[in-house]
Design a protein around this motif. Structure first.
Motif, mmCIF file in Angstrom:
data_model
loop_
_atom_site.group_PDB
_atom_site.id
_atom_site.type_symbol
_atom_site.label_atom_id
_atom_site.label_comp_id
_atom_site.label_asym_id
_atom_site.label_seq_id
_atom_site.Cartn_x
_atom_site.Cartn_y
_atom_site.Cartn_z
ATOM 1 N N TYR A 127 19.247 -29.349 -4.379
ATOM 2 C CA TYR A 127 20.212 -29.832 -5.859
ATOM 3 C C TYR A 127 20.111 -29.250 -7.229
ATOM 4 O O TYR A 127 19.912 -29.810 -8.009
ATOM 5 C CB TYR A 127 20.069 -31.661 -5.742
ATOM 6 N N ALA A 128 19.592 -28.160 -7.429
ATOM 7 C CA ALA A 128 19.586 -27.781 -8.971
ATOM 8 C C ALA A 128 20.507 -27.693 -9.045
ATOM 9 O O ALA A 128 22.365 -26.822 -8.871
ATOM 10 C CB ALA A 128 18.515 -25.966 -8.686
ATOM 11 N N TYR A 129 20.970 -27.769 -10.635
ATOM 12 C CA TYR A 129 22.156 -27.439 -11.294
ATOM 13 C C TYR A 129 22.228 -26.508 -11.589
ATOM 14 O O TYR A 129 21.702 -26.441 -13.288
ATOM 15 C CB TYR A 129 22.707 -28.870 -11.734
ATOM 16 N N PHE A 130 22.947 -25.179 -11.318
ATOM 17 C CA PHE A 130 23.499 -23.688 -12.288
ATOM 18 C C PHE A 130 25.094 -23.955 -12.683
ATOM 19 O O PHE A 130 25.440 -22.572 -13.677
ATOM 20 C CB PHE A 130 23.121 -22.333 -11.700
ATOM 21 N N ARG A 131 25.313 -25.167 -13.153
ATOM 22 C CA ARG A 131 27.183 -24.783 -12.732
ATOM 23 C C ARG A 131 27.501 -24.437 -14.176
ATOM 24 O O ARG A 131 26.450 -24.726 -15.402
ATOM 25 C CB ARG A 131 27.793 -26.524 -12.576
ATOM 26 N N GLN A 142 12.418 -16.814 -1.812
ATOM 27 C CA GLN A 142 11.866 -17.893 -0.605
ATOM 28 C C GLN A 142 11.587 -18.705 -1.496
ATOM 29 O O GLN A 142 10.635 -19.443 -1.425
ATOM 30 C CB GLN A 142 9.969 -17.144 -0.510
ATOM 31 N N CYS A 143 12.534 -19.218 -1.950
ATOM 32 C CA CYS A 143 13.440 -20.891 -2.601
ATOM 33 C C CYS A 143 13.847 -21.847 -1.826
ATOM 34 O O CYS A 143 14.952 -20.997 -1.484
ATOM 35 C CB CYS A 143 14.036 -20.724 -3.525
ATOM 36 N N GLN A 144 13.852 -22.677 -2.409
ATOM 37 C CA GLN A 144 14.774 -23.981 -1.673
ATOM 38 C C GLN A 144 16.083 -24.307 -2.400
ATOM 39 O O GLN A 144 15.271 -24.545 -3.289
ATOM 40 C CB GLN A 144 14.263 -25.076 -1.312
ATOM 41 N N LEU A 145 17.272 -24.315 -1.968
ATOM 42 C CA LEU A 145 18.378 -24.350 -2.952
ATOM 43 C C LEU A 145 19.622 -24.475 -2.122
ATOM 44 O O LEU A 145 20.346 -24.997 -1.942
ATOM 45 C CB LEU A 145 19.117 -22.572 -2.828
ATOM 46 N N ILE A 146 19.039 -25.968 -0.938
ATOM 47 C CA ILE A 146 19.563 -26.610 -0.931
ATOM 48 C C ILE A 146 20.306 -27.235 -1.394
ATOM 49 O O ILE A 146 20.159 -27.989 -1.953
ATOM 50 C CB ILE A 146 18.636 -27.150 0.366
ATOM 51 N N SER A 147 21.546 -27.412 -1.351
ATOM 52 C CA SER A 147 23.095 -28.248 -1.812
ATOM 53 C C SER A 147 23.337 -27.951 -3.579
ATOM 54 O O SER A 147 23.322 -28.682 -4.155
ATOM 55 C CB SER A 147 22.608 -29.452 -1.701
ATOM 56 N N ALA A 148 22.272 -26.913 -4.058
ATOM 57 C CA ALA A 148 22.440 -26.288 -5.055
ATOM 58 C C ALA A 148 23.520 -25.816 -5.177
ATOM 59 O O ALA A 148 24.999 -25.544 -4.477
ATOM 60 C CB ALA A 148 21.798 -25.319 -5.658
ATOM 61 N N ASP A 149 24.060 -26.601 -7.112
ATOM 62 C CA ASP A 149 25.605 -25.818 -8.151
ATOM 63 C C ASP A 149 25.218 -24.478 -8.506
ATOM 64 O O ASP A 149 25.544 -24.928 -9.426
ATOM 65 C CB ASP A 149 26.100 -27.474 -8.256
ATOM 66 N N GLN A 169 26.983 -24.868 -3.303
ATOM 67 C CA GLN A 169 28.270 -24.468 -3.851
ATOM 68 C C GLN A 169 28.486 -22.932 -4.555
ATOM 69 O O GLN A 169 27.797 -23.626 -5.919
ATOM 70 C CB GLN A 169 28.529 -25.480 -4.868
ATOM 71 N N MET A 170 29.141 -22.938 -4.354
ATOM 72 C CA MET A 170 29.566 -21.454 -5.512
ATOM 73 C C MET A 170 30.934 -21.177 -5.706
ATOM 74 O O MET A 170 31.250 -19.858 -5.744
ATOM 75 C CB MET A 170 28.688 -19.801 -4.650
ATOM 76 N N ASN A 171 31.604 -22.153 -5.903
ATOM 77 C CA ASN A 171 33.176 -21.952 -5.510
ATOM 78 C C ASN A 171 32.929 -21.824 -6.882
ATOM 79 O O ASN A 171 32.707 -22.131 -8.441
ATOM 80 C CB ASN A 171 33.975 -23.201 -5.560
ATOM 81 N N PHE A 172 34.671 -20.410 -7.383
ATOM 82 C CA PHE A 172 34.745 -20.301 -8.215
ATOM 83 C C PHE A 172 33.768 -18.784 -8.982
ATOM 84 O O PHE A 172 33.693 -19.086 -10.539
ATOM 85 C CB PHE A 172 35.470 -20.858 -9.184
#
Length: 217
Positions: A127-131, A142-149, A169-172
């Motif tokens: 759930y990390a937020y990189f938007r 080796q990272c858990q990026l489940i549902s990261a944005d 999520q990697m839209n746009f």
């Protein structure tokens, strides 16, 4: 995994030969505070907020941040090891030669952040937020990026190795040249233009074919 397998050139943080022991507390967390040339370890911080703080040539080990907001933070030559950065607000931060090793980063907010030569190794970043982040020479290993944005982000020379990107999520976000072959990208959120030039394996290609409305038998 050995560092030599990382293809992206990322410089490690640079430190002084002798680092002081720094006692970090709420008194240190104030607007425009500079923390430099030291080691911070076995520290617990809770309910503090500041803007435009700077950490330069600092090693942090086993530091827990709880309900911490550090907007417009600047990190230069900083190492986080075995730290808990879950739900911390690093929005609009600038990171240059920073490493996160064995860190818990669930829900970390790095929206609109600028990342240059940054490594994430064995981190739990669900759930990390990189938007809207701007990332150049960044490695996730080796990272858990489940549902990261990562929506609307700029990814240049960004490498994902053996990482879990299920339902990320990697839209746009332009994914040209990004290699996902060692990762799990099931259910990844992308648009058709986003995946032009992306590197995937055969099974991943079948999964992404759903975007074209294809049924593969």
């Amino acid at each position: 995994m050995e560092d030599k397998k990382i293809k992206t050139k990322v410089s490690k943080p640079k430190f002084e030969f002798d680092l002081d022991i720094i006692e970090l507390s709420g008194e240190n967390i104030v607007n425009e505070m500079i923390v430099s040339n030291g080691i911070i370890s076995n520290c617990y911080l809770e309910n503090h907020e500041a803007e435009c703080m700077t950490f330069k040539k600092v090693k942090l080990n086993k530091v827990i941040f709880n309900k911490i907001i550090l907007k417009r933070l600047e990190l230069i030559d900083v190492s986080f090891q075995n730290c808990d950065l879950s739900n911390i607000d690093f929005s609009k931060a600038i990171l240059h030669r920073v490493e996160f090793i064995n860190c818990k980063m669930v829900g970390i907010n790095l929206s609109e952040a600028t990342l240059r030569e940054v490594t994430f190794i064995n981190c739990n970043s669900k759930y990390a937020y990189f938007r809207y982040s701007n990332c150049k020479q960044v490695v996730f290993q080796q990272c858990q990026l489940i549902s990261a944005d990562f929506k609307n982000s700029l990814l240049i020379n960004v490498e994902f190795q053996d990482s879990n990107l299920v339902e990320a999520q990697m839209n746009f976000t332009n994914l040209r040249g990004i290699d996902f072959t060692s990762c799990d990208i099931e259910g990844i959120g992308v648009n058709i233009p986003d995946i032009n030039g992306v590197i995937v394996n055969a099974m991943q290609a079948v999964d992404l074919s759903r975007l074209l409305g294809l049924t593969v038998k």
